[in-house]
Motif scaffolding. Structure first.
Motif, PDB file in Angstrom:
ATOM      1  N   GLU A  56      49.478 -30.918  46.030  1.00 47.85           N
ATOM      2  CA  GLU A  56      49.598 -30.603  44.607  1.00 47.85           C
ATOM      3  C   GLU A  56      49.993 -29.137  44.432  1.00 47.85           C
ATOM      4  OE1 GLU A  56      46.362 -32.043  42.194  1.00 47.85           O
ATOM      5  OE2 GLU A  56      45.921 -33.606  43.660  1.00 47.85           O
ATOM      6  N   SER A  57      50.136 -28.688  43.207  1.00 48.86           N
ATOM      7  CA  SER A  57      50.534 -27.304  42.915  1.00 48.86           C
ATOM      8  C   SER A  57      49.300 -26.393  42.909  1.00 48.86           C
ATOM      9  CB  SER A  57      51.235 -27.246  41.554  1.00 48.86           C
ATOM     10  OG  SER A  57      51.627 -25.938  41.264  1.00 48.86           O
ATOM     11  N   PHE A  58      49.298 -25.407  43.808  1.00 53.28           N
ATOM     12  CA  PHE A  58      48.185 -24.472  43.933  1.00 53.28           C
ATOM     13  C   PHE A  58      48.661 -23.041  43.726  1.00 53.28           C
ATOM     14  CE2 PHE A  58      46.564 -28.154  46.109  1.00 53.28           C
ATOM     15  CZ  PHE A  58      45.213 -28.141  45.831  1.00 53.28           C
ATOM     16  N   ARG A  59      47.706 -22.170  43.401  1.00 54.38           N
ATOM     17  CA  ARG A  59      47.957 -20.734  43.259  1.00 54.38           C
ATOM     18  C   ARG A  59      46.847 -19.981  43.973  1.00 54.38           C
ATOM     19  NH1 ARG A  59      52.707 -19.282  40.972  1.00 54.38           N
ATOM     20  NH2 ARG A  59      51.799 -17.363  40.221  1.00 54.38           N
ATOM     21  N   VAL A  60      47.183 -18.793  44.457  1.00 56.39           N
ATOM     22  CA  VAL A  60      46.184 -17.860  44.956  1.00 56.39           C
ATOM     23  C   VAL A  60      45.847 -16.930  43.805  1.00 56.39           C
ATOM     24  CG1 VAL A  60      45.665 -15.983  46.555  1.00 56.39           C
ATOM     25  CG2 VAL A  60      47.108 -17.873  47.303  1.00 56.39           C
ATOM     26  N   MET A  61      44.582 -16.838  43.491  1.00 56.63           N
ATOM     27  CA  MET A  61      44.122 -15.883  42.494  1.00 56.63           C
ATOM     28  C   MET A  61      43.713 -14.622  43.248  1.00 56.63           C
ATOM     29  SD  MET A  61      41.792 -18.532  40.253  1.00 56.63           S
ATOM     30  CE  MET A  61      41.459 -17.399  38.897  1.00 56.63           C
ATOM     31  N   VAL A  62      44.326 -13.508  42.902  1.00 63.89           N
ATOM     32  CA  VAL A  62      43.977 -12.218  43.508  1.00 63.89           C
ATOM     33  C   VAL A  62      43.080 -11.512  42.502  1.00 63.89           C
ATOM     34  CG1 VAL A  62      44.855 -10.054  44.443  1.00 63.89           C
ATOM     35  CG2 VAL A  62      46.193 -12.178  44.723  1.00 63.89           C
ATOM     36  N   ILE A  63      41.852 -11.261  42.915  1.00 65.59           N
ATOM     37  CA  ILE A  63      40.812 -10.782  42.007  1.00 65.59           C
ATOM     38  C   ILE A  63      40.306  -9.432  42.492  1.00 65.59           C
ATOM     39  CG2 ILE A  63      38.519 -11.296  41.079  1.00 65.59           C
ATOM     40  CD1 ILE A  63      39.262 -14.329  41.782  1.00 65.59           C
ATOM     41  N   GLU A  64      40.230  -8.475  41.577  1.00 60.15           N
ATOM     42  CA  GLU A  64      39.746  -7.147  41.942  1.00 60.15           C
ATOM     43  C   GLU A  64      38.292  -6.962  41.519  1.00 60.15           C
ATOM     44  OE1 GLU A  64      41.094  -2.511  41.792  1.00 60.15           O
ATOM     45  OE2 GLU A  64      41.735  -3.811  40.153  1.00 60.15           O
ATOM     46  N   VAL A  65      37.481  -6.614  42.516  1.00 57.56           N
ATOM     47  CA  VAL A  65      36.092  -6.232  42.280  1.00 57.56           C
ATOM     48  C   VAL A  65      36.052  -4.716  42.437  1.00 57.56           C
ATOM     49  CG1 VAL A  65      33.720  -6.406  43.113  1.00 57.56           C
ATOM     50  CG2 VAL A  65      35.209  -8.430  43.171  1.00 57.56           C
ATOM     51  N   PRO A  66      35.762  -3.976  41.377  1.00 59.21           N
ATOM     52  CA  PRO A  66      35.765  -2.513  41.480  1.00 59.21           C
ATOM     53  C   PRO A  66      34.838  -2.013  42.585  1.00 59.21           C
ATOM     54  CG  PRO A  66      35.510  -3.202  39.189  1.00 59.21           C
ATOM     55  CD  PRO A  66      35.376  -4.435  40.040  1.00 59.21           C
ATOM     56  N   ASP A  67      35.277  -0.984  43.295  1.00 62.63           N
ATOM     57  CA  ASP A  67      34.503  -0.443  44.413  1.00 62.63           C
ATOM     58  C   ASP A  67      33.126   0.045  43.986  1.00 62.63           C
ATOM     59  OD1 ASP A  67      36.553  -0.985  46.201  1.00 62.63           O
ATOM     60  OD2 ASP A  67      37.443   1.003  46.000  1.00 62.63           O
ATOM     61  N   GLU A  68      33.004   0.491  42.748  1.00 59.49           N
ATOM     62  CA  GLU A  68      31.710   1.023  42.293  1.00 59.49           C
ATOM     63  C   GLU A  68      30.731  -0.077  41.880  1.00 59.49           C
ATOM     64  OE1 GLU A  68      34.679   1.107  38.943  1.00 59.49           O
ATOM     65  OE2 GLU A  68      34.663   1.867  40.976  1.00 59.49           O
ATOM     66  N   LEU A  69      31.179  -1.311  41.840  1.00 59.88           N
ATOM     67  CA  LEU A  69      30.311  -2.416  41.455  1.00 59.88           C
ATOM     68  C   LEU A  69      29.400  -2.785  42.626  1.00 59.88           C
ATOM     69  CD1 LEU A  69      30.126  -3.995  38.786  1.00 59.88           C
ATOM     70  CD2 LEU A  69      31.505  -5.758  39.847  1.00 59.88           C
ATOM     71  N   PHE A  70      28.103  -2.885  42.377  1.00 60.33           N
ATOM     72  CA  PHE A  70      27.132  -3.235  43.410  1.00 60.33           C
ATOM     73  C   PHE A  70      27.363  -4.668  43.872  1.00 60.33           C
ATOM     74  CE2 PHE A  70      22.907  -5.219  44.269  1.00 60.33           C
ATOM     75  CZ  PHE A  70      22.700  -4.627  45.512  1.00 60.33           C
ATOM     76  N   ILE A  71      27.424  -4.855  45.181  1.00 62.09           N
ATOM     77  CA  ILE A  71      27.563  -6.188  45.770  1.00 62.09           C
ATOM     78  C   ILE A  71      26.325  -6.457  46.620  1.00 62.09           C
ATOM     79  CG2 ILE A  71      28.898  -7.672  47.319  1.00 62.09           C
ATOM     80  CD1 ILE A  71      31.372  -5.977  46.551  1.00 62.09           C
ATOM     81  N   GLU A  72      25.530  -7.403  46.185  1.00 59.65           N
ATOM     82  CA  GLU A  72      24.390  -7.814  46.992  1.00 59.65           C
ATOM     83  C   GLU A  72      24.923  -8.683  48.128  1.00 59.65           C
ATOM     84  OE1 GLU A  72      20.243 -10.313  46.494  1.00 59.65           O
ATOM     85  OE2 GLU A  72      21.186  -9.447  44.724  1.00 59.65           O
ATOM     86  N   THR A  73      24.330  -8.588  49.311  1.00 61.62           N
ATOM     87  CA  THR A  73      24.781  -9.407  50.434  1.00 61.62           C
ATOM     88  C   THR A  73      23.603 -10.134  51.081  1.00 61.62           C
ATOM     89  OG1 THR A  73      24.615  -7.564  51.986  1.00 61.62           O
ATOM     90  CG2 THR A  73      26.761  -7.932  50.965  1.00 61.62           C
ATOM     91  N   ILE A  74      23.921 -11.272  51.645  1.00 63.40           N
ATOM     92  CA  ILE A  74      22.954 -12.042  52.406  1.00 63.40           C
ATOM     93  C   ILE A  74      23.452 -12.093  53.844  1.00 63.40           C
ATOM     94  CG2 ILE A  74      21.917 -14.317  52.747  1.00 63.40           C
ATOM     95  CD1 ILE A  74      22.202 -14.734  49.726  1.00 63.40           C
ATOM     96  N   ALA A  75      22.701 -11.505  54.743  1.00 61.04           N
ATOM     97  CA  ALA A  75      23.083 -11.500  56.156  1.00 61.04           C
ATOM     98  C   ALA A  75      22.768 -12.862  56.776  1.00 61.04           C
ATOM     99  CB  ALA A  75      22.327 -10.399  56.901  1.00 61.04           C
ATOM    100  N   ALA A  76      23.656 -13.332  57.634  1.00 60.76           N
ATOM    101  CA  ALA A  76      23.454 -14.622  58.291  1.00 60.76           C
ATOM    102  C   ALA A  76      22.149 -14.644  59.088  1.00 60.76           C
ATOM    103  CB  ALA A  76      24.637 -14.948  59.190  1.00 60.76           C
ATOM    104  N   ASP A  77      21.790 -13.504  59.675  1.00 59.41           N
ATOM    105  CA  ASP A  77      20.571 -13.492  60.488  1.00 59.41           C
ATOM    106  C   ASP A  77      19.283 -13.529  59.656  1.00 59.41           C
ATOM    107  OD1 ASP A  77      20.515 -10.879  59.551  1.00 59.41           O
ATOM    108  OD2 ASP A  77      20.739  -9.962  61.527  1.00 59.41           O
ATOM    109  N   SER A  78      19.416 -13.452  58.331  1.00 62.09           N
ATOM    110  CA  SER A  78      18.239 -13.592  57.466  1.00 62.09           C
ATOM    111  C   SER A  78      18.035 -15.045  57.030  1.00 62.09           C
ATOM    112  CB  SER A  78      18.378 -12.705  56.228  1.00 62.09           C
ATOM    113  OG  SER A  78      19.371 -13.226  55.345  1.00 62.09           O
ATOM    114  N   THR A 138      48.355 -13.946  40.090  1.00 59.05           N
ATOM    115  CA  THR A 138      48.323 -15.181  40.855  1.00 59.05           C
ATOM    116  C   THR A 138      49.619 -15.271  41.643  1.00 59.05           C
ATOM    117  OG1 THR A 138      49.300 -16.561  39.133  1.00 59.05           O
ATOM    118  CG2 THR A 138      46.892 -16.347  39.130  1.00 59.05           C
ATOM    119  N   GLU A 139      49.550 -15.947  42.759  1.00 58.65           N
ATOM    120  CA  GLU A 139      50.707 -16.103  43.648  1.00 58.65           C
ATOM    121  C   GLU A 139      50.852 -17.585  43.983  1.00 58.65           C
ATOM    122  OE1 GLU A 139      49.534 -11.959  45.982  1.00 58.65           O
ATOM    123  OE2 GLU A 139      49.238 -13.893  46.974  1.00 58.65           O
ATOM    124  N   PRO A 140      52.074 -18.047  44.133  1.00 60.80           N
ATOM    125  CA  PRO A 140      52.256 -19.446  44.564  1.00 60.80           C
ATOM    126  C   PRO A 140      51.603 -19.658  45.929  1.00 60.80           C
ATOM    127  CG  PRO A 140      54.353 -18.454  43.904  1.00 60.80           C
ATOM    128  CD  PRO A 140      53.341 -17.353  43.949  1.00 60.80           C
TER     129      PRO A 140
END
Length: 149
Positions: A56-78, A138-140
């Motif tokens: 089917e017809s798909f697109r890549v959405m390119v999304i910007e998360v500002p560098d100053e925005l806090f990103i919580e992470t979950i480590a695999a070893d947790s 977005t990109e094809p």
């Protein structure tokens, strides 16, 4: 930071969540799943679509998360050793649901269940900082016909 989402073209013009259940959220919890690379976003689609509908017809959405925005992470070893299995969906959904309810961040980095040491990023559209996250373009996108599940 740029993150990527590959979706059907009809859904690629805006950042919205369906509320469907997935690994890190239960049904009715609205989360937008993205990946650190286009390649991982492609693999996520192949795995979750089981090879169906990839022409089917798909697109890549390119999304910007500002560098100053806090990103919580979950480590695999947790996580439990078998966190990536279907049997552990409820464990992952509880963790994701708790993150959503807490409102600690608009973005949650989670390990890929497909490729070790790769990352997916969940976006919480209900978070106050979500408005800082932007769909840049977005990109094809075409899945190679040789890709099969």
């Amino acid at each position: 930071m740029l993150v990527y989402r590959i979706t059907k073209a009809i859904y690629a013009d805006r950042l919205v969540a369906s509320g469907g259940a997935a690994r890190w959220n239960s049904r009715g919890q609205f989360v937008i799943y993205t990946a650190a690379t286009r390649a991982l976003a492609c693999l996520e689609n192949v795995v979750h679509r089981s090879g169906e509908g990839l022409l089917e017809s798909f697109r890549v959405m390119v999304i910007e998360v500002p560098d100053e925005l806090f990103i919580e992470t979950i480590a695999a070893d947790s996580l439990p050793a078998d966190w990536f299995t279907f049997q552990q969906y409820d464990t992952c959904q509880r963790i994701g649901g708790e993150w959503l309810r807490s409102g600690r961040s608009a973005v949650l980095g989670v390990p890929s269940a497909i490729i070790a040491n790769e990352w997916n990023y969940l976006l919480n559209p209900a978070h106050l900082s979500f408005s800082q996250i932007q769909l840049v373009r977005t990109e094809p996108f075409l899945f190679a016909p040789r890709i099969k599940s």
